[in-house]
Design a protein around this motif. Structure first.
Motif, PDB file in Angstrom:
ATOM      1  N   PHE A   1       6.197 -28.596   1.368  1.00 41.36           N
ATOM      2  CA  PHE A   1       5.476 -29.091   0.194  1.00 41.36           C
ATOM      3  C   PHE A   1       6.226 -30.210  -0.532  1.00 41.36           C
ATOM      4  N   LYS A   2       7.393 -30.594   0.006  1.00 39.05           N
ATOM      5  CA  LYS A   2       8.217 -31.546  -0.749  1.00 39.05           C
ATOM      6  C   LYS A   2       7.515 -32.892  -0.913  1.00 39.05           C
ATOM      7  N   GLU A   3       6.788 -33.340   0.130  1.00 34.62           N
ATOM      8  CA  GLU A   3       6.046 -34.594   0.041  1.00 34.62           C
ATOM      9  C   GLU A   3       4.873 -34.450  -0.923  1.00 34.62           C
ATOM     10  N   TYR A   4       4.255 -33.291  -0.802  1.00 32.08           N
ATOM     11  CA  TYR A   4       3.053 -32.986  -1.560  1.00 32.08           C
ATOM     12  C   TYR A   4       3.285 -33.132  -3.058  1.00 32.08           C
ATOM     13  N   ILE A   5       4.451 -32.687  -3.546  1.00 32.63           N
ATOM     14  CA  ILE A   5       4.729 -32.784  -4.984  1.00 32.63           C
ATOM     15  C   ILE A   5       5.889 -33.745  -5.230  1.00 32.63           C
ATOM     16  N   SER A   6       5.943 -34.803  -4.428  1.00 39.81           N
ATOM     17  CA  SER A   6       7.088 -35.716  -4.530  1.00 39.81           C
ATOM     18  C   SER A   6       7.126 -36.465  -5.864  1.00 39.81           C
ATOM     19  N   THR A   7       5.994 -36.545  -6.592  1.00 34.90           N
ATOM     20  CA  THR A   7       6.043 -37.279  -7.855  1.00 34.90           C
ATOM     21  C   THR A   7       6.690 -36.457  -8.967  1.00 34.90           C
ATOM     22  N   ILE A   8       6.888 -35.169  -8.750  1.00 33.05           N
ATOM     23  CA  ILE A   8       7.557 -34.359  -9.788  1.00 33.05           C
ATOM     24  C   ILE A   8       9.047 -34.684  -9.766  1.00 33.05           C
TER      25      ILE A   8
END
Lengths: 496, 327
Positions: free
Chosen positions: A119-126
């Motif tokens: 999921f790291k890419e998925y929530i990369s904007t955090i």
């Protein structure tokens, strides 16, 4: 032994018996695949998320109608475009009885950002997460992110203490492909709307066996019933079938960048001309595909997105009319009165009846003189070769887990995007995508989405085919609300 | 003797090396595992990082020698899909397959022999014709069709046997068995009968041919002349001699049963190695695929090796030849 004593024993036995049979309601659930792991942050994959969602909860979640609502967070606010506050429920306990605090939420989001998490890419904007007090957390994003809530609905929260004790040491010893049992959590914070005590997940790979197990009563619900068996299941006594449009659109792509088609015979690339693309579009009889190939279980599509996604409108989804004569005329106008030759690449094990759809398309395009050679192969090779830019003309399907048009533009239309294999490039669309990413004023953002859709629809960059329809088959006494993302929510289900 | 032994051992090793090369080649020629391991939205840098960390960028000969060294230790790496050691997955699934194959072999051997003797004795009988006709169906219908037919008949229509799974299993620590529970015993009936049909047909025809041949021999005629009972002639004298080739063939075919079980296991959702393999193929989970290939080849090579060695003791002709050669 006197009579009263005996009757007490009998009553006790009856109560034990009764609580096990009358009140125990089990749903036996089957589908083709199984969860890949029980770690909620390791794999961003369909069945895995479906299984995790029966156990874990997120800050926000999608309800039965697919709209975002509160779950572990009761409310939230963005104080500026990059800073969000989430206020947590104070009465949440994990199944081991430990109360949930902001510390657990922070831990979980950071855990999902680890290099080993899918999921790291998925929530990369955090960019940062911190606990403000026991029940408040602050999330900062690296750039304004209008779809943060969408993303957070798939980031599950787990107990920090439990996770450190159990996950840190070794991979869990759990065998995929066999039985997984879910038990009711009596400490759950919400209003219980279901009446079940246990779910058993029993994956059955072979479609015929899965249907047989349902018909013989060994399985209560199948969430991926094969199209060809639906009639038989619904006509069998004590069973029912439910269908709903799925969040996936099937379409064909045409490479418009190559100067010469790799599989062509004209020495140039006919797909560069819009007339040719429109000719192919109007030569496809989508209603025939729906009726003959999909047995009625598809919704013809005008754009590559479906109802429920931000930016979708009925008007956009309207197709150009099926018209063979117009198609022939368009081809002639474009300078290909005798048609041309091209190879169509298709997967044969990815989408519902994928190869059969392609076979139908081959025949339809043959009617306007375009000789299509079908090359169907397994998904792992199809997608790899597509990634390696080997396709002139290919089939692809696209789902939108975030339920926002940005997900479609970012992958299929942005210049140089990873799945933009038609090599579409348009400065206005790219600018609109920037607006979708950064604009938190919803009216301006929606205007940008609408504009981008109109540009790509008019350009006929892809040939949209249809939205897939999913079907669930179950016993008549089982009531699990069907959802477009194919994810059952057993907390709303009932056994009657 | 020792020379013969080592010669056979050397041949087995060569076969295993070739198989090792084939299973290793899978890593290079079957799709791209990276695509299956990561989501569609993973960036190209991350993909190449993952390639590097899995050693997929090393030269082929280095990858191969690493593969051989690890394979000889029973290590086949981590499954791409399940992220667990392949050796662990295979040992977990082994009991289910072995139990299925064992029961199937037993059914095939016992019923195949009995029916074979019956048809061998009553060559023109009505029942013999039926048995032979049905057994022909057993060979010509594909296993998955038979499996599905059985499921519809016994699970859907009659509702007496489960259509999938292994029932309740008892974990003995080193082995998980379905033999100790009623559901486990019920669950093994359909898959094992399905799997055994092909073998059974084979054995029926073999035993029948052997019996017919033996019943023509002089010693049977002599036994009849001596007035021995029919039962004693057929089952004691004739069958005993007819069974030698049957046992040899059945032994070798256990390997085939393990390999054939892929289809049966998929149809019945039997949690064995074949099922693991099919799942792996669809996911292009190469470590599991190559380990399975390697394992099956090893079973075949071992059985052949043992049979060769046994022949040395059983068949004096081989012994004489071998000694003459080394002589």
């Amino acid at each position: 032994m006197n009579f009263r004593f005996l009757s007490k024993i009998l009553l006790a036995i009856f109560l034990i018996f009764a609580s096990n049979t009358v009140f125990a309601k089990t749903i036996k659930w089957s589908m083709q695949g199984d969860s890949l792991t029980l770690d909620p942050h390791a794999q961003n994959e369909g069945p895995t998320t479906q299984v995790s969602r029966q156990v874990y909860e997120a800050l926000v979640t999608r309800g039965l109608d697919m709209s975002i609502g509160p779950q572990l967070a009761t409310k939230w606010k963005a104080v500026d475009p990059n800073t969000w506050y989430f206020f947590l429920r104070e009465d949440v306990k994990f199944s081991n009885g430990q109360p949930m605090t902001s510390e657990d939420v922070v831990f979980s989001i950071l855990r999902a950002k680890q290099p080993t998490s899918d999921f790291k890419e998925y929530i990369s904007t955090i960019s940062s997460v911190k606990a403000i007090d026991k029940y408040t957390i602050q999330i900062k994003t690296s750039k304004p992110n209008p779809i943060l809530l969408n993303q957070l609905s798939n980031i599950f929260v787990m107990s920090k203490k439990w996770s450190n004790e159990n996950f840190a040491t070794a991979p869990q010893n759990w065998d995929a492909g066999q039985e997984t049992v879910f038990k009711k959590n009596s400490k759950w914070w919400g209003d219980v709307e279901h009446n079940i005590t246990e779910i058993q997940l029993l994956p059955i790979k072979n479609a015929a066996t899965r249907v047989a197990a349902l018909l013989s009563g060994e399985i209560d619900i199948v969430t991926d019933a094969p199209v060809q068996d639906l009639n038989r299941i619904s006509s069998s006594a004590g069973h029912k079938v439910e269908s709903t449009p799925q969040m996936r659109t099937i379409f064909l792509g045409m490479d418009q960048a190559a100067d010469q088609l790799r599989s062509g015979n004209t020495g140039d690339n006919p797909f560069k001309k819009k007339e040719v693309r429109q000719a192919l579009y109007q030569a496809i009889d989508i209603e025939a595909i729906k009726k003959k190939v999909m047995r009625g279980l598809s919704e013809p599509a005008g754009i590559i997105t479906f109802p429920g996604v931000t930016g979708y409108t009925k008007a956009l989804d309207k197709r150009l009319p099926y018209d063979v004569d117009a198609a022939k005329q368009l081809l002639a106008d474009a300078g290909y009165p005798d048609g041309f030759e091209v190879e169509l690449r298709c997967p044969n094990d990815r989408y519902v009846n994928d190869e059969a759809i392609c076979t139908a398309v081959v025949g339809m395009l043959g009617k306007i003189g375009v000789k299509v050679n079908l090359f169907a192969q397994t998904k792992s090779k199809h997608f790899k070769e597509l990634k390696d830019d080997q396709g002139d003309f290919y089939m692809l399907g696209w789902g939108v887990p975030t339920l926002d048009s940005h997900y479609v533009f970012h992958y299929l239309y942005e210049s140089g995007a990873s799945w933009n294999k038609v090599n579409f490039s348009n400065a206005d669309v790219d600018a609109a995508i920037r607006v979708m990413e950064g604009e938190v004023d919803l009216d301006k953002r929606n205007a940008a989405i609408a504009k981008a859709w109109q540009i790509v629809k008019d350009d006929i960059s892809y040939l949209p085919l249809h939205h897939q329809v999913i079907s669930w088959a179950s016993k008549s006494n089982i009531d699990v609300p069907i959802r477009p993302n194919n994810e059952p929510l057993f907390r709303f289900s009932r056994v009657n | 003797m020792i020379k013969y032994f080592f010669k056979r051992l050397f041949q087995s090793a060569v076969v295993m090396l070739i198989v090792a090369f084939v299973s290793f080649s899978l890593f290079n020629f079957v799709g791209d595992p990276i695509n299956n391991m990561v989501g569609e939205e993973t960036s190209d840098e991350e993909r190449s990082q993952l390639r590097e960390s899995l050693g997929l960028n090393d030269p082929v000969h280095i990858q191969f020698s690493r593969f051989i060294v690890n394979a000889s230790k029973g290590e086949f790496g981590i499954s791409y899909q399940l992220r667990r050691p392949v050796s662990e997955l295979i040992t977990e699934r082994l009991p289910a397959t072995i139990e299925l194959v064992f029961i199937s072999a037993l059914i095939a051997l016992v019923s195949g022999t009995l029916l074979g003797v019956y048809t061998g004795i009553n060559r023109k009988g009505f029942f013999s014709d039926i048995i032979l006709a049905i057994s022909l169906l057993g060979v010509s219908l594909p296993t998955f069709v038979i499996g599905i037919l059985f499921i519809y008949l016994f699970a859907v229509i009659l509702g007496i046997l489960p259509s999938f799974g292994r029932g309740e299993v008892v974990d003995l620590g080193f082995w998980s068995t379905g033999f100790l529970t009623t559901t486990g015993l019920k669950a093994i009936i359909l898959p094992s009968v399905t799997l055994s049909l092909f073998q059974m047909t084979y054995i029926i025809r073999l035993v029948r041919a052997e019996m017919m041949e033996i019943l023509q021999t002089d010693y049977i005629k002599f036994a009849k002349a001596r007035g021995l009972s029919e039962k004693s002639i057929y089952y004691k004298h004739a069958l005993k001699n007819g069974l030698i080739p049957v046992i040899t063939i059945a032994g070798i075919n256990i390997g085939t049963l393990i390999a054939f079980s892929i289809i049966t296991e998929t149809v019945f959702q039997w949690p064995g190695m074949g099922f693991l393999f099919i799942q792996a193929v669809q996911f292009v989970d190469i470590p599991i695929m190559s380990a399975y290939l390697f394992f099956i080849a090893f079973v075949f090579v071992m059985i052949n090796f043992i049979v060769d060695i046994l022949y040395y003791f059983i068949d004096p002709r081989i012994r004489v030849k071998a000694e003459a050669a080394s002589g």
